[in-house]
Write a protein that holds these residues in place. Structure first.
Motif, short mmCIF file in Angstrom:
data_model
loop_
_atom_site.label_atom_id
_atom_site.label_comp_id
_atom_site.label_asym_id
_atom_site.label_seq_id
_atom_site.Cartn_x
_atom_site.Cartn_y
_atom_site.Cartn_z
N GLY A 19 25.20 -18.85 48.95
CA GLY A 19 25.34 -17.51 49.53
C GLY A 19 26.66 -17.25 50.21
O GLY A 19 26.75 -16.35 51.05
N THR A 20 27.71 -17.97 49.84
CA THR A 20 29.00 -17.81 50.51
C THR A 20 29.56 -16.41 50.28
O THR A 20 29.59 -15.91 49.17
N TYR A 21 30.03 -15.79 51.36
CA TYR A 21 30.64 -14.46 51.27
C TYR A 21 32.14 -14.54 51.02
O TYR A 21 32.71 -13.71 50.33
N ASN A 22 32.80 -15.53 51.61
CA ASN A 22 34.24 -15.66 51.47
C ASN A 22 34.63 -17.06 51.96
O ASN A 22 33.79 -17.84 52.37
N GLY A 23 35.93 -17.34 51.94
CA GLY A 23 36.38 -18.65 52.39
C GLY A 23 36.43 -19.65 51.26
O GLY A 23 36.15 -19.33 50.10
N THR A 24 36.81 -20.89 51.60
CA THR A 24 37.02 -21.93 50.61
C THR A 24 36.32 -23.22 51.03
O THR A 24 36.40 -23.63 52.18
N ILE A 25 35.64 -23.84 50.07
CA ILE A 25 35.04 -25.16 50.28
C ILE A 25 35.60 -26.08 49.20
O ILE A 25 35.53 -25.76 48.00
N VAL A 26 36.15 -27.21 49.61
CA VAL A 26 36.66 -28.21 48.66
C VAL A 26 35.91 -29.52 48.88
O VAL A 26 35.84 -30.02 50.00
N VAL A 27 35.32 -30.04 47.82
CA VAL A 27 34.63 -31.33 47.86
C VAL A 27 35.42 -32.28 46.96
O VAL A 27 35.53 -32.05 45.75
N TYR A 28 35.98 -33.34 47.53
CA TYR A 28 36.83 -34.25 46.74
C TYR A 28 36.01 -35.25 45.93
O TYR A 28 36.56 -35.93 45.06
N GLY A 29 34.71 -35.35 46.20
CA GLY A 29 33.84 -36.22 45.42
C GLY A 29 32.94 -35.39 44.50
O GLY A 29 33.31 -34.30 44.08
N ASP A 30 31.76 -35.90 44.24
CA ASP A 30 30.79 -35.20 43.39
C ASP A 30 29.91 -34.27 44.24
O ASP A 30 29.88 -34.37 45.47
N ALA A 31 29.18 -33.40 43.56
CA ALA A 31 28.24 -32.51 44.24
C ALA A 31 26.94 -32.46 43.45
O ALA A 31 26.92 -32.74 42.25
N GLY A 32 25.86 -32.06 44.13
CA GLY A 32 24.55 -32.01 43.50
C GLY A 32 24.31 -30.72 42.74
O GLY A 32 25.23 -30.12 42.19
N ASP A 33 23.07 -30.27 42.75
CA ASP A 33 22.67 -29.10 41.98
C ASP A 33 22.98 -27.80 42.74
O ASP A 33 23.15 -27.79 43.96
N ALA A 34 22.97 -26.70 41.97
CA ALA A 34 23.04 -25.34 42.51
C ALA A 34 24.26 -25.10 43.40
O ALA A 34 24.17 -24.42 44.42
N VAL A 35 25.41 -25.62 43.01
CA VAL A 35 26.66 -25.32 43.71
C VAL A 35 26.95 -23.82 43.55
O VAL A 35 26.89 -23.27 42.45
N GLY A 36 27.21 -23.14 44.66
CA GLY A 36 27.59 -21.73 44.59
C GLY A 36 26.46 -20.80 44.20
O GLY A 36 26.72 -19.68 43.75
N GLN A 37 25.23 -21.21 44.41
CA GLN A 37 24.11 -20.30 44.15
C GLN A 37 24.25 -19.05 45.01
O GLN A 37 24.50 -19.14 46.21
N LEU A 38 24.14 -17.88 44.40
CA LEU A 38 24.29 -16.60 45.11
C LEU A 38 25.66 -16.44 45.76
O LEU A 38 25.80 -15.74 46.76
N ASN A 39 26.66 -17.09 45.20
CA ASN A 39 28.03 -16.93 45.72
C ASN A 39 28.44 -15.47 45.64
O ASN A 39 28.29 -14.82 44.60
N LYS A 40 28.96 -14.94 46.74
CA LYS A 40 29.34 -13.53 46.79
C LYS A 40 30.86 -13.33 46.88
O LYS A 40 31.31 -12.20 47.00
N GLY A 41 31.62 -14.40 46.91
CA GLY A 41 33.07 -14.23 46.97
C GLY A 41 33.83 -15.46 47.39
O GLY A 41 35.05 -15.41 47.54
N GLY A 42 33.16 -16.56 47.61
CA GLY A 42 33.83 -17.78 48.04
C GLY A 42 34.50 -18.52 46.90
O GLY A 42 34.20 -18.30 45.73
N ILE A 43 35.43 -19.40 47.27
CA ILE A 43 36.07 -20.30 46.31
C ILE A 43 35.52 -21.70 46.57
O ILE A 43 35.68 -22.23 47.67
N LEU A 44 34.87 -22.27 45.59
CA LEU A 44 34.24 -23.59 45.72
C LEU A 44 34.88 -24.53 44.71
O LEU A 44 34.85 -24.25 43.50
N VAL A 45 35.46 -25.61 45.19
CA VAL A 45 36.15 -26.56 44.32
C VAL A 45 35.44 -27.91 44.41
O VAL A 45 35.28 -28.45 45.51
#
Length: 224
Positions: free
Chosen positions: A101-127
Protein backbone atom coordinates in the motif's frame (compact mmCIF):
# COMPACT_ATOMS: atom_id res chain seq x y z
CA UNK A 1 24.08 10.44 16.77
CA UNK A 2 22.24 9.00 19.80
CA UNK A 3 22.05 5.28 20.54
CA UNK A 4 19.15 3.42 22.16
CA UNK A 5 19.92 -0.13 23.32
CA UNK A 6 16.67 -1.81 22.32
CA UNK A 7 16.95 -5.32 23.73
CA UNK A 8 15.18 -4.60 27.02
CA UNK A 9 12.30 -2.59 25.56
CA UNK A 10 8.82 -3.58 24.46
CA UNK A 11 7.60 -2.14 21.16
CA UNK A 12 5.55 0.53 22.96
CA UNK A 13 8.47 1.50 25.22
CA UNK A 14 10.93 1.71 22.33
CA UNK A 15 8.62 3.85 20.18
CA UNK A 16 8.06 6.13 23.17
CA UNK A 17 11.83 6.52 23.58
CA UNK A 18 12.18 7.32 19.86
CA UNK A 19 9.49 10.00 19.97
CA UNK A 20 10.96 11.44 23.17
CA UNK A 21 14.39 11.73 21.51
CA UNK A 22 12.89 13.40 18.43
CA UNK A 23 11.03 15.89 20.65
CA UNK A 24 14.46 16.80 22.06
CA UNK A 25 15.77 17.43 18.50
CA UNK A 26 17.75 14.19 18.50
CA UNK A 27 16.91 13.32 14.89
CA UNK A 28 19.76 10.91 14.15
CA UNK A 29 19.17 7.73 16.13
CA UNK A 30 20.73 4.27 16.29
CA UNK A 31 18.66 1.37 17.61
CA UNK A 32 20.93 -1.48 18.71
CA UNK A 33 19.64 -5.06 18.75
CA UNK A 34 15.94 -4.49 17.99
CA UNK A 35 15.62 -8.27 17.71
CA UNK A 36 12.15 -9.47 16.76
CA UNK A 37 10.30 -6.35 17.89
CA UNK A 38 7.45 -5.52 15.52
CA UNK A 39 6.11 -2.11 14.49
CA UNK A 40 9.11 -0.02 15.52
CA UNK A 41 10.20 3.31 14.01
CA UNK A 42 6.69 3.87 12.61
CA UNK A 43 5.09 7.11 11.45
CA UNK A 44 8.29 9.17 11.54
CA UNK A 45 8.56 12.44 9.62
CA UNK A 46 11.11 14.09 7.38
CA UNK A 47 14.47 15.05 8.83
CA UNK A 48 14.58 11.97 11.05
CA UNK A 49 17.25 9.34 10.38
CA UNK A 50 17.11 5.98 12.16
CA UNK A 51 19.60 3.12 11.84
CA UNK A 52 18.59 -0.33 13.10
CA UNK A 53 21.65 -2.43 13.89
CA UNK A 54 20.57 -6.08 13.71
CA UNK A 55 17.53 -8.01 12.55
CA UNK A 56 14.03 -6.63 13.15
CA UNK A 57 10.44 -7.90 13.12
CA UNK A 58 7.28 -7.10 11.18
CA UNK A 59 5.85 -3.70 10.13
CA UNK A 60 9.14 -1.84 10.66
CA UNK A 61 8.91 1.79 9.41
CA UNK A 62 5.20 1.43 8.64
CA UNK A 63 3.40 4.72 7.91
CA UNK A 64 6.79 6.33 7.33
CA UNK A 65 6.22 9.98 6.36
CA UNK A 66 9.53 11.26 5.12
CA UNK A 67 12.07 9.68 7.47
CA UNK A 68 15.18 7.80 6.34
CA UNK A 69 15.38 4.32 7.85
CA UNK A 70 18.37 2.00 7.44
CA UNK A 71 18.18 -1.63 8.56
CA UNK A 72 21.55 -3.36 8.93
CA UNK A 73 20.13 -6.88 8.97
CA UNK A 74 17.07 -8.84 7.91
CA UNK A 75 13.53 -7.63 8.47
CA UNK A 76 10.17 -9.39 8.81
CA UNK A 77 6.89 -8.86 6.98
CA UNK A 78 5.41 -5.59 5.68
CA UNK A 79 8.41 -3.30 6.02
CA UNK A 80 7.27 0.21 5.00
CA UNK A 81 3.59 -0.70 5.13
CA UNK A 82 1.54 2.25 3.79
CA UNK A 83 4.48 4.68 3.86
CA UNK A 84 3.69 8.06 2.30
CA UNK A 85 7.24 9.32 1.65
CA UNK A 86 10.84 8.81 2.70
CA UNK A 87 13.41 6.09 2.21
CA UNK A 88 13.95 2.64 3.69
CA UNK A 89 17.16 0.71 3.03
CA UNK A 90 17.36 -2.97 4.03
CA UNK A 91 20.87 -4.39 3.79
CA UNK A 92 19.66 -7.96 4.36
CA UNK A 93 16.54 -9.75 3.15
CA UNK A 94 12.85 -9.03 3.80
CA UNK A 95 9.88 -11.33 4.24
CA UNK A 96 6.43 -10.95 2.61
CA UNK A 97 4.60 -7.70 1.86
CA UNK A 98 7.46 -5.25 1.25
CA UNK A 99 5.88 -1.82 0.69
CA UNK A 100 2.25 -2.93 1.00
CA UNK A 101 0.00 0.00 0.00
CA UNK A 102 2.91 2.41 -0.44
CA UNK A 103 1.84 5.90 -1.53
CA UNK A 104 5.29 7.29 -2.31
CA UNK A 105 8.94 7.06 -1.31
CA UNK A 106 11.57 4.41 -1.97
CA UNK A 107 12.33 1.03 -0.42
CA UNK A 108 15.52 -0.82 -1.39
CA UNK A 109 16.15 -4.40 -0.26
CA UNK A 110 19.69 -5.58 -1.06
CA UNK A 111 18.80 -9.24 -0.41
CA UNK A 112 15.80 -11.35 -1.35
CA UNK A 113 12.14 -10.66 -0.57
CA UNK A 114 9.08 -12.84 0.01
CA UNK A 115 5.64 -12.81 -1.58
CA UNK A 116 3.36 -9.90 -2.54
CA UNK A 117 6.03 -7.20 -2.87
CA UNK A 118 4.29 -3.91 -3.68
CA UNK A 119 0.76 -5.22 -3.23
CA UNK A 120 -1.60 -2.25 -3.73
CA UNK A 121 1.37 0.00 -4.50
CA UNK A 122 0.04 3.49 -5.22
CA UNK A 123 3.24 5.27 -6.23
CA UNK A 124 6.27 3.96 -4.39
CA UNK A 125 9.56 2.75 -5.87
CA UNK A 126 10.45 -0.71 -4.58
CA UNK A 127 13.80 -2.24 -5.50
CA UNK A 128 14.68 -5.86 -4.73
CA UNK A 129 18.35 -6.56 -5.46
CA UNK A 130 17.84 -10.33 -5.44
CA UNK A 131 14.90 -12.67 -5.98
CA UNK A 132 11.33 -12.18 -4.82
CA UNK A 133 8.35 -14.47 -4.35
CA UNK A 134 4.98 -14.75 -6.03
CA UNK A 135 2.23 -12.17 -6.50
CA UNK A 136 4.50 -9.11 -6.76
CA UNK A 137 2.43 -6.04 -7.63
CA UNK A 138 -0.90 -7.67 -6.80
CA UNK A 139 -3.61 -5.05 -7.44
CA UNK A 140 -0.95 -2.31 -7.79
CA UNK A 141 -2.20 1.06 -9.05
CA UNK A 142 0.98 3.02 -9.74
CA UNK A 143 4.69 3.20 -8.97
CA UNK A 144 7.56 0.90 -9.85
CA UNK A 145 8.74 -2.51 -8.69
CA UNK A 146 12.24 -3.45 -9.81
CA UNK A 147 13.82 -6.86 -9.24
CA UNK A 148 17.34 -7.66 -10.39
CA UNK A 149 16.79 -11.39 -9.93
CA UNK A 150 13.81 -13.70 -10.47
CA UNK A 151 10.15 -12.86 -9.85
CA UNK A 152 7.82 -15.64 -8.81
CA UNK A 153 4.47 -16.82 -10.10
CA UNK A 154 1.60 -14.44 -10.88
CA UNK A 155 3.76 -11.32 -11.17
CA UNK A 156 1.49 -8.30 -11.61
CA UNK A 157 -1.66 -10.28 -10.88
CA UNK A 158 -4.66 -7.97 -11.43
CA UNK A 159 -2.43 -4.88 -11.66
CA UNK A 160 -4.17 -1.84 -13.16
CA UNK A 161 -1.26 0.62 -13.20
CA UNK A 162 2.45 1.05 -12.62
CA UNK A 163 5.45 -0.88 -13.89
CA UNK A 164 7.28 -4.03 -12.85
CA UNK A 165 10.82 -4.43 -14.19
CA UNK A 166 12.37 -7.90 -14.03
CA UNK A 167 15.89 -8.96 -15.02
CA UNK A 168 15.51 -12.67 -14.27
CA UNK A 169 12.78 -15.26 -14.70
CA UNK A 170 9.13 -14.35 -14.28
CA UNK A 171 5.60 -15.63 -14.81
CA UNK A 172 2.94 -13.01 -15.37
CA UNK A 173 -0.42 -13.14 -13.62
CA UNK A 174 -3.92 -12.17 -14.71
CA UNK A 175 -4.08 -8.81 -16.55
CA UNK A 176 -0.29 -8.46 -16.61
CA UNK A 177 1.60 -8.34 -19.90
CA UNK A 178 5.14 -7.66 -21.07
CA UNK A 179 5.38 -4.26 -22.74
CA UNK A 180 8.15 -2.44 -24.55
CA UNK A 181 10.86 -0.96 -22.34
CA UNK A 182 11.47 2.59 -23.50
CA UNK A 183 14.48 4.89 -23.44
CA UNK A 184 12.78 6.74 -20.58
CA UNK A 185 12.48 3.49 -18.64
CA UNK A 186 16.17 2.76 -19.17
CA UNK A 187 17.16 6.25 -18.00
CA UNK A 188 15.00 5.85 -14.87
CA UNK A 189 16.46 2.44 -14.02
CA UNK A 190 20.04 3.56 -14.65
CA UNK A 191 19.57 6.56 -12.36
CA UNK A 192 18.23 4.33 -9.56
CA UNK A 193 21.03 1.78 -9.98
CA UNK A 194 23.66 4.51 -9.82
CA UNK A 195 22.09 6.17 -6.76
CA UNK A 196 21.89 2.93 -4.78
CA UNK A 197 25.10 1.32 -6.09
CA UNK A 198 23.30 -1.63 -7.68
CA UNK A 199 25.24 -3.71 -10.19
CA UNK A 200 22.62 -4.07 -12.94
CA UNK A 201 22.13 -2.90 -16.54
CA UNK A 202 18.81 -1.38 -17.62
CA UNK A 203 18.86 -3.10 -21.02
CA UNK A 204 18.70 -6.51 -19.32
CA UNK A 205 15.19 -5.87 -17.91
CA UNK A 206 11.74 -6.58 -19.26
CA UNK A 207 8.81 -4.36 -18.35
CA UNK A 208 5.46 -5.72 -17.17
CA UNK A 209 2.37 -3.54 -17.16
CA UNK A 210 -1.41 -3.92 -17.09
CA UNK A 211 -3.03 -5.55 -20.10
CA UNK A 212 -6.31 -3.67 -19.56
CA UNK A 213 -7.15 -0.58 -17.51
CA UNK A 214 -10.46 -1.99 -16.31
CA UNK A 215 -10.00 -5.74 -16.12
CA UNK A 216 -13.01 -6.17 -13.87
CA UNK A 217 -15.53 -4.21 -15.98
CA UNK A 218 -14.57 -4.62 -19.62
CA UNK A 219 -11.77 -4.02 -22.08
CA UNK A 220 -10.01 -0.68 -22.55
CA UNK A 221 -6.67 -0.44 -24.31
CA UNK A 222 -3.66 0.78 -22.35
CA UNK A 223 -1.72 3.62 -24.02
CA UNK A 224 2.03 2.97 -24.26
Amino acid sequence: MDTIKSENYTTRQLNTEIKKAISEDKNNLVLENPGKLDSIAVGLGSGVEVTLKGNAGDFVAALNNGASIEIQGNVGRYVGDNMTSGEIIVHGSAEDGVGFGTYNGTIVVYGDAGDAVGQLNKGGILVINGNMGKLAGLYMLSGDIIVTGDAGEDTGDWMIGGNIYVAGKYQTGTNAAVTEITASDKDKLSSIFQKYNIDAQAQDFVKIGPEELRPFYGKEEVSQ
